[in-house]
Design an enzyme around this catalytic site. Sequence first.
Site, PDB file in Angstrom:
ATOM      1  N   CYS A 171       4.094   6.921   7.279  1.00  0.00           N
ATOM      2  CA  CYS A 171       4.822   6.729   6.011  1.00  0.00           C
ATOM      3  C   CYS A 171       3.922   6.287   4.870  1.00  0.00           C
ATOM      4  CB  CYS A 171       5.930   5.706   6.188  1.00  0.00           C
ATOM      5  SG  CYS A 171       7.037   6.124   7.523  1.00  0.00           S
TER       6      CYS A 171
ATOM      7  N   HIS B   4       8.066   2.830  -0.549  1.00  0.00           N
ATOM      8  CA  HIS B   4       8.477   3.669   0.571  1.00  0.00           C
ATOM      9  C   HIS B   4       9.940   3.343   0.858  1.00  0.00           C
ATOM     10  CE1 HIS B   4       8.852   5.705   4.252  1.00  0.00           C
ATOM     11  NE2 HIS B   4       8.841   4.623   5.007  1.00  0.00           N
TER      12      HIS B   4
ATOM     13  N   ASN C  40      14.843   7.853   5.145  1.00  0.00           N
ATOM     14  CA  ASN C  40      13.390   7.664   5.233  1.00  0.00           C
ATOM     15  C   ASN C  40      12.723   9.022   5.466  1.00  0.00           C
ATOM     16  OD1 ASN C  40      10.770   7.068   6.008  1.00  0.00           O
ATOM     17  ND2 ASN C  40      11.342   5.442   7.448  1.00  0.00           N
TER      18      ASN C  40
END
Length: 326
Positions: free
Chosen positions: A114, A253, A283
């Site tokens: 990520c 994020h 996500n």
Amino acid sequence: MSSPVGFLGLGFYVPEKILTNAELEKVVETSDEWIRTRTGISQRRIAAEGENTSDLALKAAQAALADAKLTPQDLDMILVATMTPDMPCPSTACILQAKLGAPQAAAMDVAAACSGFVYGLVMGQQFVACGTYRHVLVIGAEVLSRVVDWTDRSTCVLFGDGAGAAVIGPTTRGQILSTHLGSDGTKADLLKVPAGGVAQPASVQSVEARAHYLKMNGGEVFKCAVRGMSEAALKAIEKAGIQPEQVKCVVPHQANIRIIEAVVERAGIPLEKVYLNVDRYGNMSAASTIVALCEAVKEGRIKKGDYALLVAFGAGLTWGACVVKW
Ligand code: ACO
């Protein structure tokens, strides 16, 4: 490093198919209420059958090139941050290079989960700042829907598919003022896809054990994410020589609204300054930060002269932050 490096163009693409929490209630034992209150997610995008990470990346790249008023032939390098490559070898960046038609560009993938887009951005920045390359395409792209275990309610509700792209080069628009990257491999087990590499090659047993799917210790990742992202944010702010209150927009994020709330509280930045899209996309790993940056700029949340903070955290563990002046 003296030459300014910034953003020449931005673009993103998310698949058309929307999967809502209500639809997920029919897949696993969960509820819209549980998912929204624990994560802030209402829906996510799912790639169509046959639509791969390089296909999402291609559409994002074309949008970023159009925004930069450049052609694929202008690119010197392509960096694709992804934890869901089209295949283990060759890199998704090379597959994209062919689809895009940029034969002169060097191409490779960035494996930092990520945090991948922030890692890629910092790598690209080095090539431009040193004068090695002029135009670097940095992409975060994922088809996570094909590595999540749709029988595991603790993970499958969290993720979505998408891609974001940036062309970086010698400009003061969105100039990268400071960067900070970090990692902690001792916590690699907290978030991983155990099989499919040489440690556990594909076998009947690995497939039966569902070992090719993402496994996560959510509680531990949550704590590490809050600590890692807030520390990275504060380090990047300090290195930029500004105060937290000078940050106009935080682009984090987008893993979980509660992680984001805790991070900005620790960094001393009000939540109103945070750009959020976790409710719409979930996500998207490496794509999360760059898609959020694209939308924040498009919606006027980041304007000329504003300081923006990008901050990410992911498997590895990895983390990264940078301050840009738009
Ligand atoms: N629906 C309903 N119940 C669920 C679900 C679900 N989808 N998933 C888990 N539960 C249950 C659990 O089984 C547990 O039940 P139990 O108490 O009977 O055992 C209960 O809900 C509580 O589970 P917790 O794990 O304590 O819930 P928590 O509040 O910690 O939230 C979550 C879980 C959302 C996964 C949280 O830990 C989290 O967000 N962690 C970080 C995950 C993350 O962001 N990962 C990625 C970051 S890095 C990257 O992006 C690669």
